[in-house]
Design an enzyme around this catalytic site. Structure first.
Site, mmCIF file in Angstrom:
data_model
loop_
_atom_site.group_PDB
_atom_site.id
_atom_site.type_symbol
_atom_site.label_atom_id
_atom_site.label_comp_id
_atom_site.label_asym_id
_atom_site.label_seq_id
_atom_site.Cartn_x
_atom_site.Cartn_y
_atom_site.Cartn_z
ATOM 1 N N ARG A 1 -0.149 -14.053 -4.176
ATOM 2 C CA ARG A 1 -0.744 -13.747 -2.880
ATOM 3 C C ARG A 1 -1.721 -14.833 -2.441
ATOM 4 O O ARG A 1 -2.291 -14.722 -1.364
ATOM 5 C CB ARG A 1 -1.489 -12.409 -2.965
ATOM 6 C CG ARG A 1 -0.766 -11.233 -2.293
ATOM 7 C CD ARG A 1 -1.641 -10.007 -2.501
ATOM 8 N NE ARG A 1 -1.369 -8.929 -1.600
ATOM 9 C CZ ARG A 1 -0.601 -7.874 -1.887
ATOM 10 N NH1 ARG A 1 0.047 -7.814 -3.022
ATOM 11 N NH2 ARG A 1 -0.480 -6.896 -1.020
ATOM 12 N N ARG B 1 3.052 5.848 5.549
ATOM 13 C CA ARG B 1 3.628 5.654 4.200
ATOM 14 C C ARG B 1 3.188 6.758 3.239
ATOM 15 O O ARG B 1 2.025 7.123 3.185
ATOM 16 C CB ARG B 1 3.192 4.289 3.646
ATOM 17 C CG ARG B 1 3.568 4.098 2.177
ATOM 18 C CD ARG B 1 3.607 2.654 1.759
ATOM 19 N NE ARG B 1 2.305 2.016 1.665
ATOM 20 C CZ ARG B 1 2.130 0.736 1.303
ATOM 21 N NH1 ARG B 1 3.167 -0.033 1.036
ATOM 22 N NH2 ARG B 1 0.915 0.244 1.242
ATOM 23 N N ARG C 1 -6.608 -5.737 5.476
ATOM 24 C CA ARG C 1 -5.557 -6.274 4.600
ATOM 25 C C ARG C 1 -4.683 -7.267 5.357
ATOM 26 O O ARG C 1 -4.249 -8.264 4.794
ATOM 27 C CB ARG C 1 -4.721 -5.123 4.028
ATOM 28 C CG ARG C 1 -5.480 -4.351 2.957
ATOM 29 C CD ARG C 1 -4.902 -2.982 2.700
ATOM 30 N NE ARG C 1 -3.535 -3.042 2.235
ATOM 31 C CZ ARG C 1 -2.686 -2.023 2.308
ATOM 32 N NH1 ARG C 1 -3.080 -0.886 2.822
ATOM 33 N NH2 ARG C 1 -1.471 -2.147 1.851
HETATM 34 P P1 ADP Z 1 1.051 -3.534 -0.135
HETATM 35 O O1 ADP Z 1 2.131 -2.622 -0.647
HETATM 36 O O2 ADP Z 1 0.459 -3.028 1.107
HETATM 37 O O3 ADP Z 1 1.536 -4.957 0.030
HETATM 38 P P2 ADP Z 1 -0.030 -3.672 -2.789
HETATM 39 O O4 ADP Z 1 0.283 -2.361 -3.379
HETATM 40 O O5 ADP Z 1 0.867 -4.804 -3.118
HETATM 41 O O6 ADP Z 1 -0.129 -3.514 -1.200
HETATM 42 O O7 ADP Z 1 -1.520 -4.113 -3.153
HETATM 43 C C1 ADP Z 1 -2.596 -3.217 -3.046
HETATM 44 C C2 ADP Z 1 -3.896 -3.943 -3.356
HETATM 45 O O8 ADP Z 1 -3.870 -4.438 -4.698
HETATM 46 C C3 ADP Z 1 -4.169 -5.177 -2.506
HETATM 47 O O9 ADP Z 1 -4.759 -4.856 -1.260
HETATM 48 C C4 ADP Z 1 -5.113 -5.964 -3.421
HETATM 49 O O10 ADP Z 1 -6.411 -5.415 -3.417
HETATM 50 C C5 ADP Z 1 -4.511 -5.701 -4.792
HETATM 51 N N1 ADP Z 1 -3.489 -6.733 -5.120
HETATM 52 C C6 ADP Z 1 -2.160 -6.541 -5.255
HETATM 53 N N2 ADP Z 1 -1.548 -7.690 -5.571
HETATM 54 C C7 ADP Z 1 -2.512 -8.650 -5.625
HETATM 55 C C8 ADP Z 1 -2.518 -10.047 -5.882
HETATM 56 N N3 ADP Z 1 -1.391 -10.715 -6.154
HETATM 57 N N4 ADP Z 1 -3.700 -10.690 -5.853
HETATM 58 C C9 ADP Z 1 -4.845 -10.041 -5.606
HETATM 59 N N5 ADP Z 1 -4.913 -8.731 -5.332
HETATM 60 C C10 ADP Z 1 -3.757 -8.023 -5.339
HETATM 61 P P1 ADP Z 2 5.178 -3.348 1.254
HETATM 62 O O1 ADP Z 2 5.521 -3.159 -0.196
HETATM 63 O O2 ADP Z 2 5.621 -4.681 1.770
HETATM 64 O O3 ADP Z 2 3.752 -3.066 1.544
HETATM 65 P P2 ADP Z 2 6.705 -0.880 1.683
HETATM 66 O O4 ADP Z 2 8.030 -1.138 1.062
HETATM 67 O O5 ADP Z 2 5.762 -0.045 0.934
HETATM 68 O O6 ADP Z 2 6.027 -2.304 2.095
HETATM 69 O O7 ADP Z 2 6.964 -0.281 3.131
HETATM 70 C C1 ADP Z 2 5.868 0.117 3.975
HETATM 71 C C2 ADP Z 2 6.257 1.372 4.743
HETATM 72 O O8 ADP Z 2 7.265 1.057 5.724
HETATM 73 C C3 ADP Z 2 6.852 2.488 3.908
HETATM 74 O O9 ADP Z 2 6.422 3.707 4.443
HETATM 75 C C4 ADP Z 2 8.371 2.310 4.065
HETATM 76 O O10 ADP Z 2 9.069 3.551 3.953
HETATM 77 C C5 ADP Z 2 8.475 1.775 5.487
HETATM 78 N N1 ADP Z 2 9.560 0.800 5.676
HETATM 79 C C6 ADP Z 2 9.968 -0.169 4.801
HETATM 80 N N2 ADP Z 2 10.962 -0.918 5.328
HETATM 81 C C7 ADP Z 2 11.195 -0.410 6.581
HETATM 82 C C8 ADP Z 2 12.112 -0.762 7.645
HETATM 83 N N3 ADP Z 2 12.974 -1.775 7.522
HETATM 84 N N4 ADP Z 2 12.056 -0.026 8.777
HETATM 85 C C9 ADP Z 2 11.169 1.002 8.898
HETATM 86 N N5 ADP Z 2 10.300 1.367 7.954
HETATM 87 C C10 ADP Z 2 10.299 0.676 6.790
#
Ligand code: ADP
Ligand code: ADP
Length: 218
Positions: A92, A132, A176
């Site tokens: 990231r 979500r 974020r």
């Molecule tokens: P999202 O699904 O919205 O992309 P994640 O579940 O991947 O969010 O991450 C949730 C939180 O965990 C981030 O907002 C950050 O605080 C921490 N995090 C996850 N991956 C990383 C990373 N590679 N470096 C630093 N912080 C991270």
């Molecule tokens: P990330 O890991 O990148 O944060 P997620 O896979 O958790 O993203 O997806 C974020 C939200 O958007 C979830 O609620 C998921 O069900 C929804 N979502 C994911 N892909 C799509 C898509 N192509 N169209 C609509 N909703 C989606």
């Protein structure tokens, strides 16, 4: 020795990385490594790392590079990663990407095959994260409108209760997304220069995005 192949999923929070990583890992027979899921697991078990990460996660900031990098290095040494892995949420920052390259060069554990960048505009991200619902057991994710579970509030796969993440509140989401543009978006150029970037339109329906991703890594 055959080198394992890594797929690095890039894209903002809510782009669909976790959703797609689950399908891709099954289809391609690769492990799914989600840095967010690893941190949440540490948090629940109240490990030292979990306690350290908690504040950053609640504020929607990144956990410091050094602890994040060592957590991922350790995970990548697990046996199930022998065939390769899908990295979801790591790297990231540019420092994390450089550390990953160094680790792969030193350990000879694998090479980066592709860095698909799932592109979605910011307004859509807020709607996606706001609706979500996540499963604690296996990291499966749903959306109340776009991808609802078969039974409301229950995970289709694990049958466990779904919950809404504390950091999916509109306020934290805004932070974020800001952090993403400042610290993570530069990785798009980083992987483009390496010749592994693939741009994927993440605004399409989930199954279509999966098809485009599979086509990009094959
Ligand atoms: P999202 O699904 O919205 O992309 P994640 O579940 O991947 O969010 O991450 C949730 C939180 O965990 C981030 O907002 C950050 O605080 C921490 N995090 C996850 N991956 C990383 C990373 N590679 N470096 C630093 N912080 C991270
Ligand atoms: P990330 O890991 O990148 O944060 P997620 O896979 O958790 O993203 O997806 C974020 C939200 O958007 C979830 O609620 C998921 O069900 C929804 N979502 C994911 N892909 C799509 C898509 N192509 N169209 C609509 N909703 C989606």
């Amino acid at each position: 020795m055959t080198m394992a192949e890594l797929i690095v999923l890039l894209g903002p929070p809510g782009a669909g990385k976790g959703t797609q990583a689950k399908v891709l890992s099954q289809t391609l027979g690769l492990s799914h490594i989600s840095s967010g899921d690893l941190f949440r697991d540490h948090l629940q078990r109240k490990t030292e790392l979990g306690i350290l990460a908690q504040g950053y996660m609640q504020r929607g900031e990144l956990v410091p590079d050094n602890v994040t990098i060592s957590m991922i290095r350790e995970r990548m040494r697990d046996k199930d990663c022998g065939k390769g892995a899908i990295l979801d949420g790591f790297p990231r920052t540019v420092a994390q990407a450089e550390a990953l390259d160094q680790f792969l060069a030193d350990s000879k554990l694998g090479t980066i095959r592709k860095g698909p960048y799932i592109k979605v505009e910011s307004q859509v991200l807020v709607d996606r994260l706001g609706g979500r619902w996540s499963c604690r057991a296996g990291g499966h994710v749903y959306h109340e409108k776009f991808n609802p579970p078969k039974v409301a509030g229950k995970c289709d796969v694990d049958g466990t209760d779904l919950y809404q993440r504390e950091d999916d509140k509109a306020e934290t989401v805004k932070n974020r997304i800001r952090v993403y543009f400042e610290q993570t978006a530069p990785l798009i150029e980083y992987y483009r220069r390496k010749g592994v970037l693939a741009e994927i339109d993440g605004a399409k329906p989930i199954e279509e995005v999966t098809g485009d991703l599979l086509a990009s890594v094959r």
